[in-house]
Design an enzyme around this catalytic site. Structure first.
Site, PDB file in Angstrom:
ATOM      1  N   VAL A 373       0.826  -1.211   0.000  1.00  0.00           N
ATOM      2  CA  VAL A 373       0.000   0.000   0.000  1.00  0.00           C
ATOM      3  C   VAL A 373       0.859   1.260   0.000  1.00  0.00           C
ATOM      4  O   VAL A 373       0.581   2.214  -0.735  1.00  0.00           O
ATOM      5  CB  VAL A 373      -0.954  -0.011   1.211  1.00  0.00           C
ATOM      6  CG1 VAL A 373      -1.668   1.332   1.358  1.00  0.00           C
ATOM      7  CG2 VAL A 373      -1.971  -1.147   1.077  1.00  0.00           C
ATOM      8  N   ASP A 374       1.927   1.285   0.807  1.00  0.00           N
ATOM      9  CA  ASP A 374       2.743   2.491   0.932  1.00  0.00           C
ATOM     10  C   ASP A 374       3.433   2.844  -0.381  1.00  0.00           C
ATOM     11  O   ASP A 374       3.475   4.003  -0.793  1.00  0.00           O
ATOM     12  CB  ASP A 374       3.778   2.307   2.042  1.00  0.00           C
ATOM     13  CG  ASP A 374       3.954   3.563   2.887  1.00  0.00           C
ATOM     14  OD1 ASP A 374       3.257   4.562   2.622  1.00  0.00           O
ATOM     15  OD2 ASP A 374       4.788   3.553   3.805  1.00  0.00           O
ATOM     16  N   ASP A 375       4.014   1.851  -1.050  1.00  0.00           N
ATOM     17  CA  ASP A 375       4.664   2.120  -2.329  1.00  0.00           C
ATOM     18  C   ASP A 375       3.665   2.515  -3.389  1.00  0.00           C
ATOM     19  O   ASP A 375       3.984   3.295  -4.301  1.00  0.00           O
ATOM     20  CB  ASP A 375       5.453   0.889  -2.783  1.00  0.00           C
ATOM     21  CG  ASP A 375       6.831   0.847  -2.160  1.00  0.00           C
ATOM     22  OD1 ASP A 375       7.723   1.552  -2.653  1.00  0.00           O
ATOM     23  OD2 ASP A 375       7.014   0.133  -1.162  1.00  0.00           O
ATOM     24  N   ALA A 378       2.671   6.131  -2.772  1.00  0.00           N
ATOM     25  CA  ALA A 378       3.834   6.966  -3.090  1.00  0.00           C
ATOM     26  C   ALA A 378       4.004   7.103  -4.596  1.00  0.00           C
ATOM     27  O   ALA A 378       4.270   8.199  -5.114  1.00  0.00           O
ATOM     28  CB  ALA A 378       5.097   6.375  -2.462  1.00  0.00           C
ATOM     29  N   ARG A 449      -0.747   7.882   5.807  1.00  0.00           N
ATOM     30  CA  ARG A 449      -0.253   8.218   4.472  1.00  0.00           C
ATOM     31  C   ARG A 449      -1.303   7.919   3.399  1.00  0.00           C
ATOM     32  O   ARG A 449      -1.402   8.644   2.402  1.00  0.00           O
ATOM     33  CB  ARG A 449       1.033   7.458   4.189  1.00  0.00           C
ATOM     34  CG  ARG A 449       2.230   8.022   4.964  1.00  0.00           C
ATOM     35  CD  ARG A 449       3.483   7.192   4.796  1.00  0.00           C
ATOM     36  NE  ARG A 449       3.897   7.112   3.406  1.00  0.00           N
ATOM     37  CZ  ARG A 449       4.520   8.087   2.737  1.00  0.00           C
ATOM     38  NH1 ARG A 449       4.794   9.224   3.345  1.00  0.00           N
ATOM     39  NH2 ARG A 449       4.884   7.929   1.477  1.00  0.00           N
TER      40      ARG A 449
END
Length: 629
Positions: A373-375, A378, A449
């Site tokens: 999810v974070d990548d 981003a 985020r």
């Protein structure tokens, strides 16, 4: 207020450095540095397989020696008290196995003395105990908590193989094969580590840990007993399934999921299953690990994985936030690279998210089967400005956003790799740091985020179910002092930055008690020099521990959170901005200090890119919000 020219000068300095470091293919390949563990494992692997890469082995040995403390130990981070038993056992073993230091060397004698004083090599971490067992330095235990047959249990069973996180499965599948077969292999150069044993106890787990596990073990055994088939036949089926699990998830570079530890264990598991040392799958896996070598201070370091997608997405986004055009050559090349790394096939995440459609991004350059999810958010931030003008970006955008939304947990937060893999039963396992190795719960950093992305870059209404659930999760999981724990960074400053910026973009007003409490906490922990700094010991203790000095990255996180909270610059914000501007060229242990973690107390990450990314973001957000022509 700080003058515009000084802010712009600092931003220009960072922008120039970043553009200089971009690779020809468009990615940013800054090192993903994780201490000396992977360097140690690489030496042990090459020696065990009798692959005589002497230049690499000698270089790794030099790097390991260069990190030794005066008391003979190795540390995971600068302010770790007296040293780390696990890191010291691994370093001692690797240096001895390298053949470049004899046991009589004063540095190894000091390390041995430290190990024995700390209780011997049996006190090291689970992975190290597996390493010692598989390479014949200690016996396999009579008790191992996970039978191979767990792979045959259906996902509907309360505890099954897919109860574990993707990271947990990647490492446990080969370890379960090794433990099941009690496999051991030595080479002609294998050293003798019996002098590191303070007592003869081959068990991995204490009696108390084993007793705690019995209830869950009996439940798993009960489930296995209902499987249809002859016991021996079931065991063969489970073994084959574990082998196939690994083989089906080998990346194009030959590594298992791109992880060093999982690939290392897979190589030994394949040996246990009868593969010869020179089998093409094993040779390709070794090459994949060797290709992750980078150079730091003139010496080789084996990266645990590469961080090319993560670095590129964050840097391309930060450059655009700082005013660099999306049509600028560096940004354009970076975004083209990101488009080439988006996922178009299903991975393990679909087990708990059957209605989801591929579209995420992974962390590493060679990552095709496990997006996170974070990548993904981003990468989406980075391509956001191109969506309206380029149809190829629009298709990627739509797929990515839908995948992120589909990954929200039932509790309202977001995980890293898989939905709803936070079974409370896993806490009964007698595995040190099981909550980090085997679970993938909602976390404040991922949730914050994701909310920041959805609020700032999509048209999703602020009162939508996804955003409201995420906001409520953050409200429920705020610490009593106003901070949030950051699962993937160090640690409470990181989590608080993620949560505050996410809540603000999700429509939570600055005067909300949750935001005010967080802002007051950040102000209260500011250092006298205007900066912020947090110790990795926060992660171990489970509460905020100051570093007693400031770092660029921690300062940037704190300042950016405060900028999101206040309409006018405060003295705390200006103090943090001045600290960053005066220390952009800083090059000491605080710059090298880990700002990320993967397993509290055992695995810390120094991202070489962070010293540029987050100060640039904080400076650009200050300029954008407070400085007007």
């Amino acid at each position: 207020m700080i003058v515009k020219e000084r802010i712009q000068e600092g931003m220009n300095q960072i922008i120039a450095a970043l553009k200089m470091d971009q690779s020809q293919r468009g990615s940013w390949d800054y090192a993903f540095e994780t201490g000396v563990a992977t360097d140690c494992y690489m030496i042990i692997l090459l020696r065990t397989l009798e692959i005589n890469e002497e230049k690499l082995i000698q270089g790794l040995a030099k790097r390991i020696i260069s990190k030794q403390e005066k008391n003979g130990s190795w540390k995971l981070f600068h302010d770790e008290n007296n040293g780390n038993i696990t890191a010291t056992v691994e370093a001692y073993y690797a240096l001895l196995y390298s053949g470049y230091l004899p046991k009589s060397d004063s540095r190894l004698r000091a390390a041995r003395q430290f190990i024995l004083a700390k209780g011997g090599m049996e006190e090291s971490h689970l992975f190290t105990k597996v390493l010692l067992s598989v390479t014949g330095q200690q016996n396999w235990p009579s008790f191992f908590p996970l039978p191979l047959e767990i792979l045959l249990l259906p996902p509907s069973f309360p505890v099954n193989f897919y109860s574990f996180s993707e990271f947990g499965r990647a490492n446990m599948a080969p370890i379960m094969i090794l433990a099941d077969r009690k496999f051991q292999v030595k080479s002609t150069k294998s050293p003798n580590l019996t002098d590191l044993s303070a007592y003869r106890n081959p068990e991995f787990f204490s009696r108390n840990e084993q007793d705690e596990w019995r209830g869950l073990a009996s439940a798993i055994s009960e489930g296995i007993s209902h499987l249809i088939g002859i016991p021996g036949q079931l065991h063969r089926m489970a073994t084959e399934k574990a082998k196939q699990y690994m083989l089906d998830r080998i990346e194009p570079d030959g590594t298992l999921f791109g992880y060093f530890s999982a690939t290392f264990m897979m190589i030994f598991a394949l040996l246990a299953l009868g593969y010869p040392k020179n089998h093409p799958v094993i040779m390709k896996a070794v090459k994949g690990l060797m290709d992750m070598e980078c150079t730091i201070d003139g010496l080789p370091h084996m990266q645990y994985t590469t961080a090319a997608v993560w670095n590129t997405s964050l840097i391309s986004y930060a450059l655009q936030e700082a005013g660099v055009s999306p049509l600028d050559f560096a940004v354009k090349k970076g975004n083209e690279y990101l488009l080439s790394r988006q996922h178009y096939k299903y991975g393990d995440w679909v087990i708990h998210n059957p209605s989801g459609f591929p579209g995420g991004w992974g962390f590493a350059d060679m990552n095709t089967v496990h997006p996170d999810v974070d990548d993904t958010t981003a990468s989406l931030r980075s391509i956001a400005r191109m969506v309206q003008s380029d149809s190829s970006f629009r298709q990627s955008w739509d797929r990515g956003v839908l995948w992120v939304l589909s990954m929200q947990n039932d509790d309202g937060g977001w995980p890293a790799f898989e939905r709803n893999t936070d079974s409370k039963l896993l806490k009964l396992l007698p595995i040190d740091k099981a909550e980090f190795i085997l679970a993938d719960p909602s976390s404040a950093d991922l949730t914050g985020r994701t909310l920041e992305f959805l609020g700032a870059y999509t048209n999703l209404p602020k009162n939508s179910e996804a955003i409201r659930s995420g906001v409520n999760w953050l409200f429920k999981n705020q610490e009593s002092n106003g901070s949030w724990y950051g699962r993937w960074g160090i640690c409470y400053i990181y989590g608080t930055w993620c949560a505050v910026t996410g809540l603000r973009e999700a429509g939570v007003p600055s005067e909300n008690p949750s935001i005010s409490k967080a802002s007051n906490w950040l102000k209260a922990i500011q250092n006298g020099d205007g900066g912020w700094g947090e110790s990795c010991r926060s992660d171990i203790k489970g509460s905020y521990v100051p570093l007693q000095t400031s770092t660029l990255t921690h300062t940037a996180w704190a300042v950016d959170a405060l900028i999101a909270s206040f309409d006018q610059p405060t003295k705390e914000i200006d103090g943090g901005i001045l600290f960053m501007l005066e220390n952009l060229d800083r090059d000491d242990w605080t710059t090298d200090y880990p700002k990320g973690q993967g397993m509290a107390g055992n695995f810390y990450i120094h991202y070489h890119s962070y010293r540029y990314i987050f100060p640039l973001l904080a400076l650009s957000h200050y300029q954008k919000k407070y400085i007007h022509d």
